[in-house]
Design a protein around this motif. Structure first.
Motif, PDB file in Angstrom:
ATOM      1  N   PHE A  24     -10.806   6.667  -5.747  1.00  0.00           N
ATOM      2  CA  PHE A  24     -11.091   5.960  -4.486  1.00  0.00           C
ATOM      3  C   PHE A  24     -11.952   4.925  -4.765  1.00  0.00           C
ATOM      4  CE2 PHE A  24      -9.536   9.710  -2.592  1.00  0.00           C
ATOM      5  CZ  PHE A  24      -8.098   9.549  -2.840  1.00  0.00           C
ATOM      6  N   ASP A  25     -12.322   4.411  -5.857  1.00  0.00           N
ATOM      7  CA  ASP A  25     -13.330   3.195  -6.213  1.00  0.00           C
ATOM      8  C   ASP A  25     -12.922   2.029  -5.524  1.00  0.00           C
ATOM      9  OD1 ASP A  25     -15.832   2.291  -6.948  1.00  0.00           O
ATOM     10  OD2 ASP A  25     -14.758   1.397  -8.810  1.00  0.00           O
ATOM     11  N   GLY A  26     -13.597   1.672  -4.534  1.00  0.00           N
ATOM     12  CA  GLY A  26     -13.344   0.376  -3.681  1.00  0.00           C
ATOM     13  C   GLY A  26     -12.609   0.617  -2.443  1.00  0.00           C
ATOM     14  N   VAL A  27     -12.050   1.709  -2.289  1.00  0.00           N
ATOM     15  CA  VAL A  27     -11.205   2.261  -1.154  1.00  0.00           C
ATOM     16  C   VAL A  27     -10.504   0.942  -0.798  1.00  0.00           C
ATOM     17  CG1 VAL A  27     -11.490   3.363   1.185  1.00  0.00           C
ATOM     18  CG2 VAL A  27     -13.391   3.447  -0.568  1.00  0.00           C
ATOM     19  N   HIS A  28      -9.503   0.630  -1.616  1.00  0.00           N
ATOM     20  CA  HIS A  28      -8.728  -0.776  -1.351  1.00  0.00           C
ATOM     21  C   HIS A  28      -7.336  -0.381  -0.440  1.00  0.00           C
ATOM     22  CE1 HIS A  28      -5.982   0.703  -4.561  1.00  0.00           C
ATOM     23  NE2 HIS A  28      -7.214   0.696  -5.540  1.00  0.00           N
ATOM     24  N   ILE A  29      -6.675  -1.521  -0.245  1.00  0.00           N
ATOM     25  CA  ILE A  29      -5.639  -1.089   0.661  1.00  0.00           C
ATOM     26  C   ILE A  29      -4.624  -0.273  -0.066  1.00  0.00           C
ATOM     27  CG2 ILE A  29      -5.922  -3.585   1.654  1.00  0.00           C
ATOM     28  CD1 ILE A  29      -3.542  -4.773   0.166  1.00  0.00           C
ATOM     29  N   GLY A  30      -4.562  -0.168  -1.281  1.00  0.00           N
ATOM     30  CA  GLY A  30      -3.602   0.862  -1.852  1.00  0.00           C
ATOM     31  C   GLY A  30      -4.008   2.261  -1.445  1.00  0.00           C
ATOM     32  N   HIS A  31      -5.460   2.667  -1.588  1.00  0.00           N
ATOM     33  CA  HIS A  31      -5.967   3.827  -1.422  1.00  0.00           C
ATOM     34  C   HIS A  31      -5.657   3.993   0.580  1.00  0.00           C
ATOM     35  CE1 HIS A  31      -9.043   3.057  -4.684  1.00  0.00           C
ATOM     36  NE2 HIS A  31      -7.902   3.676  -4.921  1.00  0.00           N
ATOM     37  N   GLN A  32      -6.073   3.034   1.121  1.00  0.00           N
ATOM     38  CA  GLN A  32      -5.846   2.971   2.482  1.00  0.00           C
ATOM     39  C   GLN A  32      -4.223   3.504   2.746  1.00  0.00           C
ATOM     40  OE1 GLN A  32      -7.477  -0.415   4.263  1.00  0.00           O
ATOM     41  NE2 GLN A  32      -8.863  -0.579   2.677  1.00  0.00           N
ATOM     42  N   ALA A  33      -3.352   2.966   2.116  1.00  0.00           N
ATOM     43  CA  ALA A  33      -1.935   3.444   2.416  1.00  0.00           C
ATOM     44  C   ALA A  33      -1.687   5.043   1.908  1.00  0.00           C
ATOM     45  CB  ALA A  33      -1.088   2.435   1.624  1.00  0.00           C
ATOM     46  N   LEU A  34      -2.260   5.248   0.898  1.00  0.00           N
ATOM     47  CA  LEU A  34      -2.326   6.863   0.903  1.00  0.00           C
ATOM     48  C   LEU A  34      -2.876   7.692   1.984  1.00  0.00           C
ATOM     49  CD1 LEU A  34      -3.326   7.164  -3.106  1.00  0.00           C
ATOM     50  CD2 LEU A  34      -1.078   7.742  -1.995  1.00  0.00           C
ATOM     51  N   PHE A  35      -3.915   7.416   2.358  1.00  0.00           N
ATOM     52  CA  PHE A  35      -4.431   8.043   3.422  1.00  0.00           C
ATOM     53  C   PHE A  35      -3.601   7.882   4.790  1.00  0.00           C
ATOM     54  CE2 PHE A  35      -8.873   6.240   1.845  1.00  0.00           C
ATOM     55  CZ  PHE A  35      -8.758   7.179   0.630  1.00  0.00           C
ATOM     56  N   HIS A  36      -3.208   6.806   5.213  1.00  0.00           N
ATOM     57  CA  HIS A  36      -2.095   6.404   6.026  1.00  0.00           C
ATOM     58  C   HIS A  36      -0.962   7.535   6.150  1.00  0.00           C
ATOM     59  CE1 HIS A  36      -0.206   4.643   9.349  1.00  0.00           C
ATOM     60  NE2 HIS A  36       1.030   4.560   8.707  1.00  0.00           N
ATOM     61  N   GLU A  37      -0.371   7.758   4.947  1.00  0.00           N
ATOM     62  CA  GLU A  37       0.565   8.568   4.511  1.00  0.00           C
ATOM     63  C   GLU A  37       0.324  10.036   4.855  1.00  0.00           C
ATOM     64  OE1 GLU A  37       4.761   8.445   1.831  1.00  0.00           O
ATOM     65  OE2 GLU A  37       3.006   7.035   1.639  1.00  0.00           O
ATOM     66  N   VAL A  38      -0.805  10.468   4.400  1.00  0.00           N
ATOM     67  CA  VAL A  38      -1.409  11.589   4.626  1.00  0.00           C
ATOM     68  C   VAL A  38      -1.654  12.091   5.943  1.00  0.00           C
ATOM     69  CG1 VAL A  38      -3.395  13.068   4.338  1.00  0.00           C
ATOM     70  CG2 VAL A  38      -2.618  11.799   2.565  1.00  0.00           C
ATOM     71  N   ILE A  39      -1.906  11.123   6.729  1.00  0.00           N
ATOM     72  CA  ILE A  39      -2.275  11.266   8.211  1.00  0.00           C
ATOM     73  C   ILE A  39      -1.028  11.342   8.948  1.00  0.00           C
ATOM     74  CG2 ILE A  39      -2.879  10.058  10.364  1.00  0.00           C
ATOM     75  CD1 ILE A  39      -5.419   8.844   8.538  1.00  0.00           C
ATOM     76  N   GLU A  40      -0.111  10.457   8.679  1.00  0.00           N
ATOM     77  CA  GLU A  40       1.214  10.641   9.050  1.00  0.00           C
ATOM     78  C   GLU A  40       2.059  11.949   8.865  1.00  0.00           C
ATOM     79  OE1 GLU A  40       3.843   7.225   8.231  1.00  0.00           O
ATOM     80  OE2 GLU A  40       3.323   6.295   9.881  1.00  0.00           O
ATOM     81  N   LYS A  41       1.993  12.504   7.816  1.00  0.00           N
ATOM     82  CA  LYS A  41       2.611  13.700   7.505  1.00  0.00           C
ATOM     83  C   LYS A  41       1.941  14.783   8.150  1.00  0.00           C
ATOM     84  CE  LYS A  41       5.335  16.570   5.457  1.00  0.00           C
ATOM     85  NZ  LYS A  41       6.811  16.858   5.877  1.00  0.00           N
ATOM     86  N   ALA A  42       0.505  14.595   8.122  1.00  0.00           N
ATOM     87  CA  ALA A  42      -0.130  15.966   8.805  1.00  0.00           C
ATOM     88  C   ALA A  42       0.259  15.874  10.356  1.00  0.00           C
ATOM     89  CB  ALA A  42      -1.703  15.674   8.737  1.00  0.00           C
TER      90      ALA A  42
END
Length: 311
Positions: A24-42
């Motif tokens: 997650f170097d940079g924590v860019h919008i691609g990483h942020q989209a992964l986090f969003h998907e994790v949160i939605e699934k959880a």
């Protein structure tokens, strides 16, 4: 967000853990989209949203002096991930011993038994474990055998070039080229450097009439040499400014500096930490005929920066 430093500090398995893993170097919008998907699934299964990351970056452990500068050091990376809304961040100290863990051991002993994983969110090129043996094919087979859901997230396309995907490598290149407005679109925020204000050469205020804060950088990656419109954060307040990165060719002393003139600012901040957000590159460094010509140009830079930062 709860921060766990080291797998050994996980006290018990989390309820229906949904996890994503990366540097997650940079924590860019691609990483942020992964986090969003994790949160939605959880949220959909009443589970726990989790990210796992590593420090130091694995490439630094596995190679010798053959690594690019990091976009975000660990301190800032944790800050940015904490804003995502995830429940837990697991920070794993990466070592050569950790790199020897097999994909099977990592998946079964750590992710499933230790953390309680019920769903795994990954990008399309994800792999893990010794010799990167835990690829997507391995995960697809293992998910059926072990009973966890595998979610392969779609790539987030670059806003600058729809045919390309967002990557830390591309963002790093853009910052180094001074293309910070393009980098900002991929990061979802302005590129930031941070550091402590140190004693400079006492030229900005004394000779030019524009006092500057000389920064001892904490970060590894600085934008291309030149002059930039910036915002500066100090103790929770934001200010407008103009930053110069480079070698001050007019003075011909060949010393690399990062210095910021903070507009309408009178405080003494020596020894204090500031955060500089790069908004737009104004020009390249240039050698002027003398103090008067340089001072005139700085006035022009300030007026241009005021216009940009007032939008």
């Amino acid at each position: 967000m709860k921060i766990i430093k080291g797998i050994e500090n996980i006290q018990q398995a989390y309820k229906d853990a949904v996890i994503t893993i990366g540097n997650f170097d940079g924590v860019h919008i691609g990483h942020q989209a992964l986090f969003h998907e994790v949160i939605e699934k959880a949220d959909s299964i009443g589970g726990t949203s989790i990210a796992m990351t590593f420090d130091p970056h694995p490439i630094r452990v596995l190679t010798q002096n053959d690594h690019p500068p990091l976009i975000t050091l660990n301190e800032q990376k944790i800050e940015l991930i904490s804003r995502s809304g995830l429940d837990v961040l697991i920070c794993v100290p990466f070592s050569k011993e950790f790199a020897k863990i097999s994909a099977k051991e990592f998946l079964e002993d750590i992710l499933i038994n230790k953390i309680g994983m019920k769903a795994f969110v990954v990008g399309g090129d994800y792999s893990f474990g010794k010799n990167r043996e835990g690829d997507l094919d391995y995960l697809k087979t293992s998910s059926k055998r072990l009973g966890f859901e595998l979610i392969v997230a779609d790539w987030i396309q670059s806003p600058n070039n729809g045919a390309a995907r967002i990557s830390s490598t591309k963002i790093r290149e853009l910052v180094m080229e001074g293309e910070i407005s393009h980098a900002q679109k991929m990061l979802g925020r302005y590129y930031q450097i941070r550091g402590f204000v140190e004693q400079g050469r006492n030229r900005g205020g004394r000779l030019l009439g524009f006092p500057t804060a000389n920064i001892k950088l904490s970060d590894e990656l600085a934008p291309k040499t030149g002059v930039y419109a910036v915002t500066v954060e100090h103790e929770g307040s934001f200010y407008k400014g103009v930053a110069n990165i480079g070698y001050s060719p007019t003075f011909d002393d060949h010393i690399y500096t990062v210095e910021v003139h903070i507009l309408d600012f009178k405080k003494d901040i020596y020894g204090q930490k500031i955060y500089v957000n790069f908004v737009e590159r104004l020009r390249s460094e240039k050698k002027f005929s003398g103090i008067e010509e340089l001072s005139d140009q700085i006035n022009k830079d300030i007026e241009k920066a005021r216009g940009i930062l007032s939008v």
